[in-house]
Motif scaffolding. Structure first.
Motif, PDB file in Angstrom:
ATOM      1  N   GLN A  11       2.568   3.101  -0.049  1.00 31.02           N
ATOM      2  CA  GLN A  11       3.357   4.007   0.775  1.00 31.02           C
ATOM      3  C   GLN A  11       3.167   3.697   2.261  1.00 31.02           C
ATOM      4  O   GLN A  11       4.117   3.744   3.056  1.00 31.02           O
ATOM      5  CB  GLN A  11       2.958   5.455   0.496  1.00 31.02           C
ATOM      6  CG  GLN A  11       3.794   6.489   1.245  1.00 31.02           C
ATOM      7  CD  GLN A  11       5.231   6.522   0.776  1.00 31.02           C
ATOM      8  OE1 GLN A  11       5.501   6.724  -0.406  1.00 31.02           O
ATOM      9  NE2 GLN A  11       6.184   6.311   1.685  1.00 31.02           N
ATOM     10  N   TRP A  14       5.200   0.660   2.989  1.00 33.83           N
ATOM     11  CA  TRP A  14       6.614   1.042   2.925  1.00 33.83           C
ATOM     12  C   TRP A  14       7.035   1.727   4.232  1.00 33.83           C
ATOM     13  O   TRP A  14       8.050   1.386   4.832  1.00 33.83           O
ATOM     14  CB  TRP A  14       6.830   1.965   1.735  1.00 33.83           C
ATOM     15  CG  TRP A  14       8.206   2.544   1.573  1.00 33.83           C
ATOM     16  CD1 TRP A  14       8.698   3.676   2.168  1.00 33.83           C
ATOM     17  CD2 TRP A  14       9.264   2.033   0.745  1.00 33.83           C
ATOM     18  NE1 TRP A  14       9.988   3.908   1.764  1.00 33.83           N
ATOM     19  CE2 TRP A  14      10.367   2.923   0.892  1.00 33.83           C
ATOM     20  CE3 TRP A  14       9.393   0.933  -0.093  1.00 33.83           C
ATOM     21  CZ2 TRP A  14      11.575   2.734   0.215  1.00 33.83           C
ATOM     22  CZ3 TRP A  14      10.600   0.748  -0.770  1.00 33.83           C
ATOM     23  CH2 TRP A  14      11.664   1.627  -0.612  1.00 33.83           C
ATOM     24  N   ASP A  15       6.236   2.677   4.667  1.00 34.54           N
ATOM     25  CA  ASP A  15       6.551   3.414   5.897  1.00 34.54           C
ATOM     26  C   ASP A  15       6.565   2.489   7.115  1.00 34.54           C
ATOM     27  O   ASP A  15       7.404   2.650   8.014  1.00 34.54           O
ATOM     28  CB  ASP A  15       5.543   4.540   6.124  1.00 34.54           C
ATOM     29  CG  ASP A  15       5.659   5.656   5.087  1.00 34.54           C
ATOM     30  OD1 ASP A  15       6.700   5.742   4.400  1.00 34.54           O
ATOM     31  OD2 ASP A  15       4.694   6.432   4.961  1.00 34.54           O
ATOM     32  N   GLN A  17       7.314  -0.691   7.160  1.00 35.32           N
ATOM     33  CA  GLN A  17       8.487  -1.566   7.120  1.00 35.32           C
ATOM     34  C   GLN A  17       9.759  -0.862   7.571  1.00 35.32           C
ATOM     35  O   GLN A  17      10.701  -1.501   8.033  1.00 35.32           O
ATOM     36  CB  GLN A  17       8.685  -2.124   5.703  1.00 35.32           C
ATOM     37  CG  GLN A  17       7.771  -3.291   5.353  1.00 35.32           C
ATOM     38  CD  GLN A  17       8.207  -4.593   5.988  1.00 35.32           C
ATOM     39  OE1 GLN A  17       9.313  -4.710   6.510  1.00 35.32           O
ATOM     40  NE2 GLN A  17       7.337  -5.586   5.950  1.00 35.32           N
ATOM     41  N   GLN A  18       9.806   0.453   7.432  1.00 36.55           N
ATOM     42  CA  GLN A  18      11.002   1.202   7.827  1.00 36.55           C
ATOM     43  C   GLN A  18      11.099   1.284   9.352  1.00 36.55           C
ATOM     44  O   GLN A  18      10.160   1.728  10.018  1.00 36.55           O
ATOM     45  CB  GLN A  18      10.930   2.612   7.250  1.00 36.55           C
ATOM     46  CG  GLN A  18      10.851   2.669   5.733  1.00 36.55           C
ATOM     47  CD  GLN A  18      12.208   2.495   5.081  1.00 36.55           C
ATOM     48  OE1 GLN A  18      13.105   3.304   5.259  1.00 36.55           O
ATOM     49  NE2 GLN A  18      12.352   1.422   4.326  1.00 36.55           N
ATOM     50  N   TYR A 128      12.115  -2.179   1.950  1.00 37.32           N
ATOM     51  CA  TYR A 128      10.767  -2.591   2.330  1.00 37.32           C
ATOM     52  C   TYR A 128      10.740  -3.900   3.104  1.00 37.32           C
ATOM     53  O   TYR A 128       9.662  -4.458   3.358  1.00 37.32           O
ATOM     54  CB  TYR A 128       9.860  -2.698   1.101  1.00 37.32           C
ATOM     55  CG  TYR A 128      10.324  -3.707   0.075  1.00 37.32           C
ATOM     56  CD1 TYR A 128      10.042  -5.064   0.207  1.00 37.32           C
ATOM     57  CD2 TYR A 128      11.035  -3.306  -1.049  1.00 37.32           C
ATOM     58  CE1 TYR A 128      10.453  -5.985  -0.727  1.00 37.32           C
ATOM     59  CE2 TYR A 128      11.442  -4.210  -2.002  1.00 37.32           C
ATOM     60  CZ  TYR A 128      11.159  -5.554  -1.839  1.00 37.32           C
ATOM     61  OH  TYR A 128      11.576  -6.459  -2.779  1.00 37.32           O
ATOM     62  N   THR A 154      13.208   6.894  -0.901  1.00 40.93           N
ATOM     63  CA  THR A 154      11.753   6.910  -0.886  1.00 40.93           C
ATOM     64  C   THR A 154      11.207   5.757  -1.720  1.00 40.93           C
ATOM     65  O   THR A 154      11.930   5.142  -2.507  1.00 40.93           O
ATOM     66  CB  THR A 154      11.220   8.228  -1.453  1.00 40.93           C
ATOM     67  OG1 THR A 154      11.564   8.300  -2.845  1.00 40.93           O
ATOM     68  CG2 THR A 154      11.805   9.427  -0.703  1.00 40.93           C
ATOM     69  N   LEU A 155       9.921   5.491  -1.560  1.00 44.53           N
ATOM     70  CA  LEU A 155       9.277   4.474  -2.387  1.00 44.53           C
ATOM     71  C   LEU A 155       9.418   4.818  -3.869  1.00 44.53           C
ATOM     72  O   LEU A 155       9.741   3.947  -4.687  1.00 44.53           O
ATOM     73  CB  LEU A 155       7.793   4.346  -2.007  1.00 44.53           C
ATOM     74  CG  LEU A 155       6.934   3.450  -2.899  1.00 44.53           C
ATOM     75  CD1 LEU A 155       7.471   2.027  -2.952  1.00 44.53           C
ATOM     76  CD2 LEU A 155       5.479   3.461  -2.411  1.00 44.53           C
ATOM     77  N   TYR A 158      12.831   4.084  -5.058  1.00 52.62           N
ATOM     78  CA  TYR A 158      13.083   2.653  -5.161  1.00 52.62           C
ATOM     79  C   TYR A 158      12.451   2.074  -6.422  1.00 52.62           C
ATOM     80  O   TYR A 158      13.083   1.294  -7.141  1.00 52.62           O
ATOM     81  CB  TYR A 158      12.569   1.921  -3.922  1.00 52.62           C
ATOM     82  CG  TYR A 158      13.047   0.490  -3.870  1.00 52.62           C
ATOM     83  CD1 TYR A 158      14.346   0.204  -3.479  1.00 52.62           C
ATOM     84  CD2 TYR A 158      12.229  -0.567  -4.249  1.00 52.62           C
ATOM     85  CE1 TYR A 158      14.820  -1.097  -3.461  1.00 52.62           C
ATOM     86  CE2 TYR A 158      12.692  -1.868  -4.236  1.00 52.62           C
ATOM     87  CZ  TYR A 158      13.991  -2.127  -3.834  1.00 52.62           C
ATOM     88  OH  TYR A 158      14.467  -3.415  -3.834  1.00 52.62           O
ATOM     89  N   LEU A 172       6.154  -5.727  -1.576  1.00 52.31           N
ATOM     90  CA  LEU A 172       5.660  -5.063  -0.366  1.00 52.31           C
ATOM     91  C   LEU A 172       4.528  -5.857   0.274  1.00 52.31           C
ATOM     92  O   LEU A 172       4.494  -6.063   1.489  1.00 52.31           O
ATOM     93  CB  LEU A 172       5.160  -3.664  -0.718  1.00 52.31           C
ATOM     94  CG  LEU A 172       6.141  -2.496  -0.623  1.00 52.31           C
ATOM     95  CD1 LEU A 172       5.539  -1.263  -1.283  1.00 52.31           C
ATOM     96  CD2 LEU A 172       6.493  -2.204   0.819  1.00 52.31           C
TER      97      LEU A 172
END
Length: 219
Positions: A11, A14-15, A17-18, A128, A154-155, A158, A172
């Motif tokens: 997570q 993921w966050d 990469q956004q 991601y 959201t992850l 996805y 990721l």
């Protein structure tokens, strides 16, 4: 079984990469080929919203896509866009790129060949890989404005859409590795990586999520 810690670390990556760019009208949209047809769907949605008059889908095949997309990633994306109602005249296909750097360079060359004036690019990727795609485009096409976009999700959503949690976590980790090592090879711009993100990456590597790591750099 994926541990609670591994999910927490995923997570965090993921966050990071956004980029949370607000989509705005651009000269062209470029959809980066991958195993995920959701990139084509996101590009079509942005086209329908008037964010670009033309879409370039770019990508050959990879070990992840050669069975799923035997005609090539870009061609499967084009077919998806046409199925969703985008006119053929609004779609270009770049079928040769095998990495993100080639996605950018080959798309740029194709647009120049077609005489398309480009001052801004709406760069559509998997959720991601927003940061990786942006950093690559900024390095290889510095004179245009780059706006990153992906399907808002959201992850957990996805992973549910892909139905392969290990693949997503491997991807990721692979995307994060490239952010760490590619700037020194000239493949992308350097970006500061918070210590907490670097630590999450290292834990995921130690947990064996290494299926998409590279040893010999290739953009």
């Amino acid at each position: 079984m994926i541990s609670v810690q591994a999910w927490s670390d995923a997570q965090r990556l993921w966050d990071f990469q956004q980029l949370n760019h607000e989509p705005r009208p651009c000269s062209v949209g470029i959809g980066l080929g991958s195993h995920d047809l959701g990139v084509a769907d996101a590009a079509v949605d942005l086209y329908r919203r008037g964010m670009m008059p033309l879409i370039v889908f770019t990508g050959a095949t990879s070990r992840t896509t050669r069975e799923r997309m035997p005609r090539g990633e870009a061609e499967h994306y084009r077919e998806r866009a046409l199925e969703l109602g985008v006119p053929a005249s609004a779609v270009l296909v770049e079928p040769n790129a095998r990495n993100t750097g080639e996605n950018i360079r080959f798309s740029r060359a194709l647009l120049a060949e077609r005489g398309v004036d480009v001052s801004s690019v709406l760069l559509v990727s998997k959720p991601y890989e927003e940061r990786r795609a942006y950093a690559t485009a900024r390095k290889l096409w510095p004179e245009v404005e780059i706006v990153s976009a992906s399907t808002p999700m959201t992850l957990a959503e996805y992973v549910d859409s892909i139905q392969d949690a290990r693949l997503v976590l491997d991807m990721l980790v692979g995307a994060q590795q490239r952010l760490l090592i590619y700037p020194e090879h000239g493949f992308m711009i350097w970006q500061e990586v918070p210590a907490s993100v670097a630590a999450a990456y290292e834990r995921l590597c130690a947990d064996g999520f290494t299926g998409r790591l590279v040893s010999a750099p290739s953009a």
